[in-house]
Scaffold this motif. Structure first.
Motif, short mmCIF file in Angstrom:
data_model
loop_
_atom_site.label_atom_id
_atom_site.label_comp_id
_atom_site.label_asym_id
_atom_site.label_seq_id
_atom_site.Cartn_x
_atom_site.Cartn_y
_atom_site.Cartn_z
N MET A 1 1.05 -1.27 -0.07
CA MET A 1 -0.15 0.04 -0.01
C MET A 1 0.98 1.02 0.10
O MET A 1 2.10 1.34 0.40
N PRO A 2 0.26 2.20 -0.58
CA PRO A 2 1.16 3.56 -0.65
C PRO A 2 1.47 4.42 0.60
O PRO A 2 0.79 4.04 1.52
N LEU A 3 2.25 5.45 0.36
CA LEU A 3 2.65 6.51 1.15
C LEU A 3 1.66 7.55 0.98
O LEU A 3 1.44 7.97 -0.14
N LEU A 4 0.85 7.92 2.11
CA LEU A 4 0.03 8.89 1.86
C LEU A 4 0.25 10.00 2.68
O LEU A 4 0.99 10.18 3.79
N VAL A 5 -0.23 11.47 2.11
CA VAL A 5 -0.54 12.68 3.04
C VAL A 5 -1.75 13.10 2.70
O VAL A 5 -2.51 13.24 1.88
N ASN A 6 -2.48 13.32 4.11
CA ASN A 6 -3.94 13.58 4.17
C ASN A 6 -4.82 12.80 3.26
O ASN A 6 -5.77 13.17 2.78
N GLY A 7 -4.50 11.54 3.46
CA GLY A 7 -5.28 10.22 2.70
C GLY A 7 -4.90 10.12 1.31
O GLY A 7 -5.60 9.31 0.61
N ALA A 8 -4.34 11.15 0.53
CA ALA A 8 -3.67 11.01 -0.92
C ALA A 8 -2.35 10.45 -1.02
O ALA A 8 -1.53 10.62 -0.39
N ARG A 9 -2.45 9.48 -2.00
CA ARG A 9 -1.22 8.96 -2.33
C ARG A 9 0.03 10.18 -2.69
O ARG A 9 -0.29 10.88 -3.65
N VAL A 10 1.15 9.83 -2.27
CA VAL A 10 2.24 10.56 -2.75
C VAL A 10 2.63 10.26 -4.28
O VAL A 10 2.68 9.05 -4.45
N LEU B 1 5.36 9.92 -6.36
CA LEU B 1 6.88 9.79 -6.41
C LEU B 1 7.71 10.06 -7.63
O LEU B 1 8.95 10.27 -7.77
N ALA B 2 6.77 9.97 -8.78
CA ALA B 2 7.34 10.31 -10.03
C ALA B 2 7.71 11.76 -10.20
O ALA B 2 8.54 12.40 -11.07
N ARG B 3 7.33 12.68 -9.35
CA ARG B 3 7.44 14.17 -9.66
C ARG B 3 8.21 14.40 -8.58
O ARG B 3 8.61 13.84 -7.36
N PRO B 4 9.14 15.54 -8.83
CA PRO B 4 10.18 15.91 -7.62
C PRO B 4 9.67 16.42 -6.47
O PRO B 4 8.37 16.52 -6.42
N THR B 5 10.06 16.23 -5.11
CA THR B 5 9.74 16.71 -4.10
C THR B 5 9.33 18.00 -4.03
O THR B 5 8.55 18.14 -3.22
N GLY B 6 9.78 18.95 -4.65
CA GLY B 6 9.41 20.27 -4.55
C GLY B 6 7.80 20.13 -4.93
O GLY B 6 7.02 20.98 -4.41
N ASP B 7 7.47 19.51 -6.04
CA ASP B 7 5.90 19.53 -6.48
C ASP B 7 5.21 18.80 -5.26
O ASP B 7 3.96 19.34 -5.19
N MET B 8 5.82 18.04 -4.55
CA MET B 8 5.03 17.18 -3.50
C MET B 8 4.71 18.25 -2.40
O MET B 8 3.49 18.24 -1.67
N ILE B 9 5.74 19.20 -2.06
CA ILE B 9 5.78 20.26 -1.09
C ILE B 9 4.67 21.04 -1.41
O ILE B 9 3.50 21.51 -0.82
N ARG B 10 4.46 21.46 -2.78
CA ARG B 10 3.57 22.61 -3.20
C ARG B 10 2.10 21.79 -3.17
O ARG B 10 1.10 22.72 -2.87
N HIS C 1 1.07 19.67 -1.23
CA HIS C 1 0.86 19.43 0.30
C HIS C 1 1.30 20.50 1.14
O HIS C 1 2.16 20.29 2.08
N PRO C 2 0.74 21.70 1.10
CA PRO C 2 1.13 22.93 1.62
C PRO C 2 1.53 22.70 3.34
O PRO C 2 2.31 23.22 3.87
N GLN C 3 0.51 21.74 3.71
CA GLN C 3 0.42 21.52 5.38
C GLN C 3 1.67 20.93 5.95
O GLN C 3 2.42 21.42 6.87
N LEU C 4 2.64 20.13 4.74
CA LEU C 4 4.04 19.62 5.29
C LEU C 4 4.86 20.95 5.46
O LEU C 4 5.88 20.84 6.38
N GLU C 5 4.89 21.73 4.36
CA GLU C 5 5.88 22.89 4.46
C GLU C 5 5.47 23.81 5.89
O GLU C 5 6.11 24.06 6.78
#
Length: 310
Positions: free
Chosen positions: A1-10, A12-21, A23-27
Motif C-alpha cells: 500500500m502507498p505512502l499517503l499525505v492527508n489520505g492522498a497517495r504521494v 513519487l514520479a514528481r520532484p519533492t518540490g512538487d510534492m511540497i507544493r 501538500h502545503p501543510q507539510l511545509e
C-alpha cells in the motif's frame, strides 16, 4: 500500500518540490518545527540512538520516555509510530541500505501493534540540507520510495528534510535542525541536543565506522539496552588517520565537511583511538560472545548489569 499525505497517495514520479507544493501543510509543519529552539535533553529517561541504530518502545515503558538522536547533516532521523498502540521507533539513517532499514523498522513497530485494529502508521522525517553532493536529496527520495513500497498504508506527517531543513550563510548551506527527540508517551517531536550520548559511545561509533548494518539496540520487553556483541578486524590505516590534522579528517571522513557540528573531529579521533585499542573486539570486549547490557537505575540513568543475572 502507498505512502499517503492527508489520505492522498504521494506521487513519487514528481520532484519533492512538487510534492511540497501539492501538500502545503507539510511545509507549514516543517516551518513550525524549524522555529522551535533545540531543547537540551538530559539523560534521565532518555535512550539516545546513534547513526545506523534504531530503538522501538511503547508508552508502557517504565524506563524510557524519550528517544532521540542528533549530529545529522546529510543523514535523516526517522520516527515511525503506530497511533493505536503508541509503539514508537526512532532511527538515524545514512543511506547505506535504506530499503532494508525501512522494512526493519516497520517490522519492529508492527511487532508491538495490532495493525488491523484501531490506529494507523505515521512517519516523521527530519534532517539533511541542500548539500553540494545532493546526498540529502538522494536519501530523502530513497526513504519516500521505501515507505511507499510497504504492504501497509504509511501516513507522512512530518517532512522537514533537505530543502525544508536548509539555511544559507555566506553561500554555505547548513541544516537548521541537527537532532530531534520524540516523547514516547505524548508523541511530541521537537528539535533537541543531547549532552550525554552514552553508554558505550565509542564502541557504538566504532561499530558504525567499520561498516555495520542498521542495528536494534533496545529490548522494550525487558527494558534493556543491549550493545553487541560486535566484531571487526583491525581498522585499515588507523595510524595514518590519527596522524592527520583536523582539516584532513574533516575533509576526508565527513559527507559534508562545512556543515559538521564543532565536535565532529574530536568524536572521530576518539572513535579511531578506540578502534586502535581494540583491533579484535572478540578478544578484548566480547570474549564471552554476550552483549553489554544496561538498565535504567532509580535515578533514570543507564547502569551496566551482569548478563549472568538475566
Amino acid at each position: 500500500m502507498p505512502l499517503l499525505v492527508n489520505g492522498a497517495r504521494v506521487d513519487l514520479a514528481r520532484p519533492t518540490g512538487d510534492m511540497i507544493r501539492a501538500h502545503p501543510q507539510l511545509e507549514e509543519k516543517a516551518k513550525l518545527l524549524r522555529s522551535q529552539p533545540a531543547q537540551i535533553v538530559e539523560p534521565k529517561g532518555l535512550l539516545y540512538v546513534q547513526q545506523r541504530e534504531f530503538a522501538v518502545t511503547t508508552p508502557k515503558d517504565g524506563s524510557v520516555s524519550i528517544l532521540g538522536s542528533d549530529d545529522a547533516t546529510t543523514c535523516h532521523i526517522v520516527v515511525l509510530r503506530h497511533t493505536g498502540s503508541g509503539a514508537t521507533c526512532l532511527t538515524h539513517c545514512d543511506g547505506s541500505d535504506t530499503e532494508a532499514e525501512v522494512s526493519l523498522i516497520m517490522s519492529s513497530v508492527k511487532s508491538f501493534s495490532n495493525t488491523t485494529g484501531c490506529g494507523r502508521l505515521e512517519v516523521h522525517l527530519v534532517g539533511g540540507f541542500n548539500d553540494d553532493r545532493q546526498l540529502s536529496q538522494k536519501l530523502t527520495n530513497q526513504l519516500l520510495r521505501a515507505f511507499d513500497l510497504q504492504p501497509e498504508d504509511v501516513h507522512l506527517v512530518t517532512f522537514c528534510v533537505t530543502e525544508l531543513n536548509d539555511r544559507e550563510e555566506e553561500d554555505i548551506h547548513f541544516p537548521i535542525i541537527y537532532g530531534i527527540a520524540v516523547n514516547v508517551k505524548t508523541a511530541e517531536i521537537f528539535p533537541a541536543t543531547f549532552p550525554d550520548k552514552g553508554p558505550d559511545e565509542d564502541l557504538r561509533s566504532a561499530h558504525v565506522l567499520t561498516g555495520a548494518p542498521l542495528t536494534n539496540i533496545y529490548d522494550a520487553k525487558t527494558e534493556q539496552l543491549r550493545i553487541g556483541p560486535y566484531f571487526w578486524g583491525p581498522f585499515p590505516h588507523v595510524d595514518f588517520w590519527l596522524e592527520q590534522d583536523d582539516a584532513q579528517i574533516l575533509q576526508n571522513l565527513s559527507t559534508s565537511p562545512l556543515a559538521e557540528p564543532p565536535h565532529f573531529v574530536s568524536h572521530i579521533r576518539s572513535t579511531l583511538t578506540f578502534l586502535k585499542e581494540h583491533p579484535f573486539p572478540s578478544r578484548s570486549l566480547f570474549p564471552d560472545r554476550k552483549p553489554r547490557i544496561y538498565k535504567k537505575n532509580e535515578e533514570g540513568l543507564w547502569e551496566q548489569v551482569c548478563s549472568d543475572k538475566i
